[in-house]
Design a protein around this motif. Sequence first.
Motif, PDB file in Angstrom:
ATOM      1  N   UNK A 487      26.221 -27.429   1.766  1.00  0.00           N
ATOM      2  CA  UNK A 487      27.403 -26.979   0.955  1.00  0.00           C
ATOM      3  C   UNK A 487      29.306 -27.502   1.056  1.00  0.00           C
ATOM      4  N   UNK A 488      28.950 -28.193   2.753  1.00  0.00           N
ATOM      5  CA  UNK A 488      29.383 -29.324   2.853  1.00  0.00           C
ATOM      6  C   UNK A 488      29.945 -30.103   2.427  1.00  0.00           C
ATOM      7  N   UNK A 489      28.359 -30.616   1.686  1.00  0.00           N
ATOM      8  CA  UNK A 489      28.471 -31.942   1.044  1.00  0.00           C
ATOM      9  C   UNK A 489      29.035 -31.586  -0.793  1.00  0.00           C
ATOM     10  N   UNK A 490      28.238 -30.210  -0.648  1.00  0.00           N
ATOM     11  CA  UNK A 490      29.065 -29.844  -2.511  1.00  0.00           C
ATOM     12  C   UNK A 490      30.920 -30.125  -2.344  1.00  0.00           C
ATOM     13  N   UNK A 491      31.416 -29.217  -1.174  1.00  0.00           N
ATOM     14  CA  UNK A 491      32.993 -29.122  -1.435  1.00  0.00           C
ATOM     15  C   UNK A 491      33.524 -30.365  -1.118  1.00  0.00           C
ATOM     16  N   UNK A 492      32.698 -31.424  -0.343  1.00  0.00           N
ATOM     17  CA  UNK A 492      33.981 -32.650   0.001  1.00  0.00           C
ATOM     18  C   UNK A 492      33.553 -33.538  -1.556  1.00  0.00           C
ATOM     19  N   UNK A 493      32.594 -33.560  -2.427  1.00  0.00           N
ATOM     20  CA  UNK A 493      32.594 -33.779  -3.499  1.00  0.00           C
ATOM     21  C   UNK A 493      33.420 -33.595  -4.245  1.00  0.00           C
ATOM     22  N   UNK A 494      33.917 -32.444  -4.191  1.00  0.00           N
ATOM     23  CA  UNK A 494      34.326 -31.556  -5.330  1.00  0.00           C
ATOM     24  C   UNK A 494      35.907 -31.921  -5.462  1.00  0.00           C
ATOM     25  N   UNK A 495      35.926 -31.676  -3.564  1.00  0.00           N
ATOM     26  CA  UNK A 495      37.723 -32.167  -3.741  1.00  0.00           C
ATOM     27  C   UNK A 495      37.849 -33.675  -3.157  1.00  0.00           C
ATOM     28  N   UNK A 496      36.884 -34.694  -3.452  1.00  0.00           N
ATOM     29  CA  UNK A 496      37.291 -36.086  -3.953  1.00  0.00           C
ATOM     30  C   UNK A 496      37.997 -36.556  -5.402  1.00  0.00           C
ATOM     31  N   UNK A 497      37.164 -35.177  -6.113  1.00  0.00           N
ATOM     32  CA  UNK A 497      37.306 -35.798  -7.542  1.00  0.00           C
ATOM     33  C   UNK A 497      38.146 -34.995  -8.165  1.00  0.00           C
ATOM     34  N   UNK A 498      38.460 -33.832  -7.474  1.00  0.00           N
ATOM     35  CA  UNK A 498      39.417 -33.153  -8.373  1.00  0.00           C
ATOM     36  C   UNK A 498      40.745 -33.125  -7.002  1.00  0.00           C
ATOM     37  N   UNK A 499      41.643 -33.194  -6.283  1.00  0.00           N
ATOM     38  CA  UNK A 499      42.290 -33.339  -5.329  1.00  0.00           C
ATOM     39  C   UNK A 499      43.243 -33.794  -6.067  1.00  0.00           C
ATOM     40  N   UNK A 500      45.022 -33.671  -5.867  1.00  0.00           N
ATOM     41  CA  UNK A 500      45.388 -34.277  -6.658  1.00  0.00           C
ATOM     42  C   UNK A 500      46.312 -35.599  -6.369  1.00  0.00           C
ATOM     43  N   UNK A 501      46.100 -35.543  -4.453  1.00  0.00           N
ATOM     44  CA  UNK A 501      46.448 -37.334  -4.126  1.00  0.00           C
ATOM     45  C   UNK A 501      45.466 -38.010  -3.463  1.00  0.00           C
ATOM     46  N   UNK A 502      46.288 -39.232  -2.780  1.00  0.00           N
ATOM     47  CA  UNK A 502      44.621 -40.436  -2.629  1.00  0.00           C
ATOM     48  C   UNK A 502      44.700 -39.605  -1.327  1.00  0.00           C
ATOM     49  N   UNK A 503      45.117 -38.602  -0.701  1.00  0.00           N
ATOM     50  CA  UNK A 503      45.270 -38.067   1.283  1.00  0.00           C
ATOM     51  C   UNK A 503      44.291 -37.275   0.360  1.00  0.00           C
ATOM     52  N   UNK A 504      44.726 -35.793  -0.804  1.00  0.00           N
ATOM     53  CA  UNK A 504      43.159 -35.366  -0.986  1.00  0.00           C
ATOM     54  C   UNK A 504      41.907 -35.933  -0.633  1.00  0.00           C
ATOM     55  N   UNK A 505      42.209 -36.854  -1.447  1.00  0.00           N
ATOM     56  CA  UNK A 505      40.493 -37.156  -2.222  1.00  0.00           C
ATOM     57  C   UNK A 505      40.217 -38.038  -1.182  1.00  0.00           C
ATOM     58  N   UNK A 506      40.409 -38.693  -0.303  1.00  0.00           N
ATOM     59  CA  UNK A 506      39.373 -38.822   1.083  1.00  0.00           C
ATOM     60  C   UNK A 506      39.854 -37.817   1.869  1.00  0.00           C
ATOM     61  N   UNK A 507      40.478 -36.652   1.927  1.00  0.00           N
ATOM     62  CA  UNK A 507      40.325 -35.905   2.815  1.00  0.00           C
ATOM     63  C   UNK A 507      38.464 -35.621   3.644  1.00  0.00           C
ATOM     64  N   UNK A 508      37.806 -35.641   3.074  1.00  0.00           N
ATOM     65  CA  UNK A 508      36.540 -35.314   3.111  1.00  0.00           C
ATOM     66  C   UNK A 508      35.593 -36.210   3.778  1.00  0.00           C
ATOM     67  N   UNK A 509      35.967 -38.215   3.963  1.00  0.00           N
ATOM     68  CA  UNK A 509      35.687 -39.091   4.338  1.00  0.00           C
ATOM     69  C   UNK A 509      35.389 -38.740   5.620  1.00  0.00           C
ATOM     70  N   UNK A 510      35.751 -37.949   6.468  1.00  0.00           N
ATOM     71  CA  UNK A 510      34.482 -38.233   7.532  1.00  0.00           C
ATOM     72  C   UNK A 510      33.600 -37.191   7.799  1.00  0.00           C
ATOM     73  N   UNK A 511      33.841 -36.307   7.082  1.00  0.00           N
ATOM     74  CA  UNK A 511      32.567 -35.071   7.033  1.00  0.00           C
ATOM     75  C   UNK A 511      31.206 -36.379   6.645  1.00  0.00           C
ATOM     76  N   UNK A 512      32.118 -36.992   5.254  1.00  0.00           N
ATOM     77  CA  UNK A 512      30.667 -36.995   4.404  1.00  0.00           C
ATOM     78  C   UNK A 512      30.332 -38.650   5.247  1.00  0.00           C
ATOM     79  N   UNK A 513      30.755 -39.297   5.989  1.00  0.00           N
ATOM     80  CA  UNK A 513      30.403 -39.808   6.701  1.00  0.00           C
ATOM     81  C   UNK A 513      29.966 -39.828   7.824  1.00  0.00           C
ATOM     82  N   UNK A 514      29.692 -39.176   8.539  1.00  0.00           N
ATOM     83  CA  UNK A 514      29.511 -38.303   9.517  1.00  0.00           C
ATOM     84  C   UNK A 514      27.993 -37.731   9.705  1.00  0.00           C
TER      85      UNK A 514
END
Length: 596
Positions: A487-514
């Motif tokens: 679920x975390x991976x699915x939500x992270x990928x959705x946020x990266x592709x749909x968030x408005x700005x660069x800050x939102x699009x990169x917010x999941x990066x720490x979760x995905x990398x860990x």
Amino acid sequence: MEHIRAHVLICAGTGCVSSGSKKVEAAFREELVKKGLDKEVKIIETGCHGFCEMGPLVIIYPEGTFYVRVQESDVPELVENHLYKGRIVERLLFKEPITHEKIPSYNEIDFYKKQMRMVLANCGHINPEDVNEYIAEGGYEALGKVLTEMKPEDVVEEVKKSGLRGRGGGGFPTGMKWGFTRNAPGTKKYVVCNADEGDPGAFMDRSVLEGDPHRIIEGMATCGYAIGADEGYVYVRAEYPLAIKRLRIAIQQAEELGLLGENILGTGFKFKLKIKEGAGAFVCGEETALLASIEGKRGMPRPRPPFPAISGLWGKPTNINNVETFANVPQIITKGSEWYASIGTERSKGTKVFALTGRINNTGLAEVPMGIPMREIIFEIGGGIQGGKKFKAVQIGGPSGGCLPEHLLDLPVDYDSLIQAGAMMGSGGLVVMDETTCMVDVAKFFLNFTQAESCGKCTPCREGTKRMLEILTRITEGQGREGDIALLESMAKNIKTTALCGLGQTAPNPVLSTLHYFRSEYEAHIKEKRCPAGACTNLLQYSITETCKGCGLCKKACPVEAISGQVKAIHEIDVNKCIKCGACFDKCPFKSIIKA
């Protein structure tokens, strides 16, 4: 006429000021008067010298003796021995941690040896509140050169050929951005410096503004000439009062010398510079939110295109770069694009300033050539891990970056290599972690930050990061469920592709990398209800072993009276009362308390 025979440089960056450098300076002035040396020795306040772990720092010239952790009480001895008798005070020299050799010159210290200080060249060496010292180091030569010898388009081309890329996070080619703004239709254009440094653990831009503000002014004025702008703004967070103070002084001095304002250097070029203080919102580091804030609106991103180079501040073409980017410009002009392009890698030119923080021995600022291995930064410049513990991970790129494990320590630090590894250069924050760090908890920490700082404009960032944070919180509290990782991976990928700005699009990066590099820790939390690092409080249990001497120190330290036992008898912990604060663990001198 006064004859100055010695200069005492005292670091007055925020780090050293907080450690007492102002008191050290006052003590020096008082002691020099007592010894009758006040006419022979000049005290100079400098910007940050970088070695924050060892502050307050004092350098005495002409010998260049480097003293560390100088306190007010040390000053009489320094004046008496060094300045009066000419003897080095060895106890205040830096001591090499392995050989215990005392090193009198900072150039011989490992922290500085591997550095290539270009942006930080003047920081710690000149008085940032004296424009004459900046000019003495070649300051404003670049501005004079472009105004008298170069056409605006030639300046843009020179920056393009240098290969300079934006140091604020994205790494977009600087010369290309300048070219877009120059070629945009319209007569009114702006230059904006993004000094809204909001990443946890980052203080690179602050230190440059505090230690060398004229370098930023010169870089911005050069940009203004190149793109056809006559007005600029420095957007700096109000939490940087010292940086703002010194920038104001620098702007005033530049105006008085005809280096800002009307008819600069008699060439007919005009450029005015203003300061806009931000309220500290992380989202205002995003360029369109920053522009909205300058305009007096709420700092919220807007969709792009149009990009600021076409329609920016008040709808006019605007060039935005961060502090470090502008700080590179003067030396590119004076030394040439070929010289600059010879440093770094094929696609990442020049140097990068990093703020070293976390479980590392040498915290502070380090400027290194692009392409240097991460291992050299952490273990040679940074001095390795505190307490001799094992390296576990490094978070690079702030909340938008990623956590890299030990097997990637030899990764070259450049834009492309970091992106491929699941991290990013970011603005330059570098947080080092040891074996006691829980990577699930780290992901939660950074996501908690980005969720709290979300402007709330777009649903993926506003709601998505909140749901992800709830899942991470459950996992660290021992309530993780099967399916949480997917679920975390699915939500992270959705946020990266749909968030408005660069800050939102990169917010999941720490979760995905860990999740990518430390997946086993997530699985241990969920399936075994266990934190491998022993850091998640809810998953800990303290117990007393048979080696207990019955000294009673743990019993006295417990705030809830969960420990019982007679003197010289093995004590016990009531798990129902224990709040898992760790006070007993820290207090036991015999290491008889274990946490599991």
